[in-house]
Design a protein around this motif. Structure first.
Motif, PDB file in Angstrom:
ATOM      1  N   ASN A   1      -3.445   1.818  -8.428  1.00  0.00           N
ATOM      2  CA  ASN A   1      -4.630   1.692  -7.258  1.00  0.00           C
ATOM      3  C   ASN A   1      -4.384   0.307  -6.747  1.00  0.00           C
TER       4      ASN A   1
ATOM      5  N   ARG B   1       1.100   4.144  -3.069  1.00  0.00           N
ATOM      6  CA  ARG B   1       0.943   5.628  -2.862  1.00  0.00           C
ATOM      7  C   ARG B   1       2.069   6.507  -3.484  1.00  0.00           C
TER       8      ARG B   1
ATOM      9  N   ASN C   1       2.044   8.954  -6.848  1.00  0.00           N
ATOM     10  CA  ASN C   1       2.733  10.272  -6.871  1.00  0.00           C
ATOM     11  C   ASN C   1       3.895  10.447  -7.983  1.00  0.00           C
TER      12      ASN C   1
ATOM     13  N   GLY D   1      -3.886   6.079  -6.516  1.00  0.00           N
ATOM     14  CA  GLY D   1      -3.319   6.223  -5.128  1.00  0.00           C
ATOM     15  C   GLY D   1      -4.407   5.611  -4.104  1.00  0.00           C
ATOM     16  N   GLN D   2      -5.358   4.817  -4.575  1.00  0.00           N
ATOM     17  CA  GLN D   2      -6.327   4.726  -3.652  1.00  0.00           C
ATOM     18  C   GLN D   2      -6.496   3.168  -3.302  1.00  0.00           C
TER      19      GLN D   2
ATOM     20  N   ARG E   1       0.821  -1.273  -0.248  1.00  0.00           N
ATOM     21  CA  ARG E   1       0.003  -0.050   0.073  1.00  0.00           C
ATOM     22  C   ARG E   1       0.901   1.378  -0.087  1.00  0.00           C
TER      23      ARG E   1
END
Length: 251
Positions: free
Chosen positions: A180, A166, A170, A238-239, A162
């Motif tokens: 994701n 993220r 970015n 990024g979710q 995770r």
């Protein structure tokens, strides 16, 4: 037009379970898939089924713990098909142990088959995904988000994935690449086997799922993966998407 018409997708751990469910949903939406798995027998059987929808789809037998070979696999796929549109990092092996009983070998298994392949495949796929403004789907788990007991090596690797996702969102966003995560609860063969051995614990887990059922491999998990792999999700990155019947509600 189908949502993934003409797309080339790599899916790891896709000879069975959730990976196979996603691969099936992908080919029904027009994608050509490359499934990567350690299990050669299951991989060959699954690819036969997938080729009914996408004849050019292929199976590559590989041990994802052999990290030095992963970039070569991505290059092989890109060279064969001329591009890469979608990367799905689904494969992961682990052992359940309490913190008191967990060994370095437990951590090595979990990180070598889960976190490191996810990282190395993302790294190797980046140049090709820049060309297609592609999609990456990684996998996390409620075990890491909730801190489930006896899951320290698995939970740690999943939370590392995770974090890496993220960072990738970015770094890759300026290139038009979406990154994701799906965190599922699904009717996988492994979970069904566990449920049969632990019926009381399973019923307790089921009672905590608002939808009161496990997710279907293709229609529930696979369809969300199709969404994240398609242009429908172009403004999502990024979710962590909880595909778990409402078990965990992230804030």
């Amino acid at each position: 037009m189908k949502k993934l018409e003409g797309k080339i997708a790599i899916l790891t751990g896709a000879a069975g379970g959730i990976g196979k469910g996603m691969a099936t949903a992908f080919v029904k939406e027009g994608a050509t898939v490359v499934i990567i798995d350690l299990n050669e027998e299951a991989g060959k059987q699954t690819i036969k089924e997938l080729q009914e929808y996408a004849p050019e789809s292929i199976f590559i037998q590989a041990n994802l713990a052999e990290h030095d070979k992963l970039a070569g696999i991505v290059k092989q796929v890109a060279d064969k098909f001329g591009k890469l549109d979608i990367l799905v990092n689904n494969a992961h092996a682990s052992r359940m142990n309490s913190i008191a009983e967990t060994t370095q070998a437990d951590f090595d298994l979990s990180f070598n088959t889960g976190f490191y392949p996810t990282f190395y495949f993302m790294q190797a796929a980046l140049p090709y995904l820049k060309e297609t403004q592609g999609k990456i789907i990684n996998f996390a788990s409620g075990a890491g988000i909730n801190g489930d007991v006896n899951q320290i090596s698995y939970a740690a690797a999943k939370e590392a994935i995770r974090a890496a996702t993220r960072v990738a969102a970015n770094e890759f966003g300026p290139f038009g690449i979406n990154v994701n995560i799906i965190a599922p609860i699904a009717k996988s063969p492994g979970l069904i086997e566990w449920a049969e051995k632990n019926p009381e614990y399973y019923q307790g887990m089921l009672a905590k799922i608002p939808m009161r059922r496990l997710g279907e491999l293709e229609s529930d998990i696979g369809r969300v993966a199709v969404f994240l792999a398609s242009e429908d999700s172009d403004y999502i990155t990024g979710q962590t998407i909880m595909v778990d019947g409402g078990s965990i509600k992230l804030r």
